[in-house]
Design an enzyme around this catalytic site. Sequence first.
Site, short mmCIF file in Angstrom:
data_model
loop_
_atom_site.label_atom_id
_atom_site.label_comp_id
_atom_site.label_asym_id
_atom_site.label_seq_id
_atom_site.Cartn_x
_atom_site.Cartn_y
_atom_site.Cartn_z
CE1 TYR A 170 -3.99 1.75 -0.24
CE2 TYR A 170 -3.54 2.62 1.96
CZ TYR A 170 -4.29 2.62 0.79
OH TYR A 170 -5.35 3.49 0.66
CE LYS A 191 -20.74 -19.26 -16.03
NZ LYS A 191 -21.61 -20.11 -16.85
#
Length: 492
Positions: free
Chosen positions: A133, A188
Amino acid sequence: MSGVILGSWDDCAVTESIQRARATTASYSITMRIHAGTDPAVIGALAVKVAESGGITTALDIVDSHPDRLVIDLTCSASNAEHSTEVVAAVETLEGVRVHKVSDRVFLMHLGGKISVESKVNLRNRQDLAMAYTPGVGRVSQALADHPEDVPKLTIKGNSVAVVTDGSAVLGLGNIGPMAALPVMEGKAALFKRFADIDAWPICIDTTDVDEIVRTVELIAPGFGGINLEDIAAPRCFEVEAKLRERLSIPVFHDDQHGTAIVVLAALKNALRCTDKKLADAKIIVSGGGAAGSAIVQLLLAAGAVDVTVSDRPGLLNKADESLTPAWRELAEKTNPRGLTGTLRDGLQGADVFIGVSAPRILQPEWIDEMAEQRIVFALANPDPEVDIYEATQRATVVASGRSDYPNQINNVLAFPGVFRGLLDARATDVTTEMLIKAADAIASVVTDEQLNPNYIIPSVFQPDMSKTVAKAIVDCVPKAPKPSIPMIGAN
């Protein structure tokens, strides 16, 4: 053991139980927590009761024991929710047996959702945080601002797919809305991860307006390497796909159309090998002119089929019929070279192949006898096919369905993970017909000459390297992607 049990039933009971057992499925799997006496015979009695009611026992465990009581977990599969209730009722008729609780294993699997996000990097200390970060990530962001072509290499975009739906055509349930569609989209995404190691994200959009769907996907597209459209009703799905393909520089793939078409073509090629027939010579009748049917027809024609006729609510689609909708007219213009008219049964006369992507029980078993010799029947409506599969197997040379409890399951999982793996690896910008045909060829090729028979024309979704085989076929169709512009070492 089974021979003794069967011998104690009358013939009708045996026939009925066996017939019911054929239709059982894990999607209607329950676990009963049972309190019973300590007589050892109770275990066998429970299994017999489940069998007599048409269920199949998959597990039977003693989870606790007391001087006067056994606590038993009995897991079994049924054909539907009503049948599950019948199985429980049958077990409760046993003397000294009490069903304390019934758990639906499908709902238990879905508790809390089926997917999650995990970090690929360890954040153990301040140094890790500074690189993953701020401030380190700022260097990467600036580099990508200068070289946007490298975003897929240095971000999740290179391995991510958006699974997009409006919830208007979910499985066989119809327009149940985006929130109710979420478990399907989660499933899915889980399949993408399991079979191709792709990170997929369910995107359920609360509108059925074409322009709003398109604009929404367009706005979120920068974070994804591909778009998988799912469970969007026809004809809206055609327009959504066409507009997104025109506007986006990443591949757009409607699995209900193209995934189905790929696997059907693969299975048909192998079925024709079993019947010693050629695709170009086969008379093919397709029942269903919706999203899946349209895509199947177009891919069959592109692959070399000539005599394809489509049946839908108006009957056999014929270009001379002035009443056809635009979508049906487009199909009619490309098909029915013999100018057939009438009903589905009329189209079946002398046909070599029936492909159903329509509705349950619209094909009477005896109509199959009116097809050509060495006939092929693909009854793919889910969960209930166009014809009773057992009856079809008595009349056709090769039979396939969408069900997992019979041989030759036509399952899109054979196609879409590998297709997207290849698209992402090749940094493809679109999906071509050549890719779809090559993917079908790749799936068909997995079944060797030694393995091929009427009960094995399509490989299992768990076939090792299935997705890799399909992915390679896709990659071979795409020009090589450029190497990253950003040096990984010594960058300023």
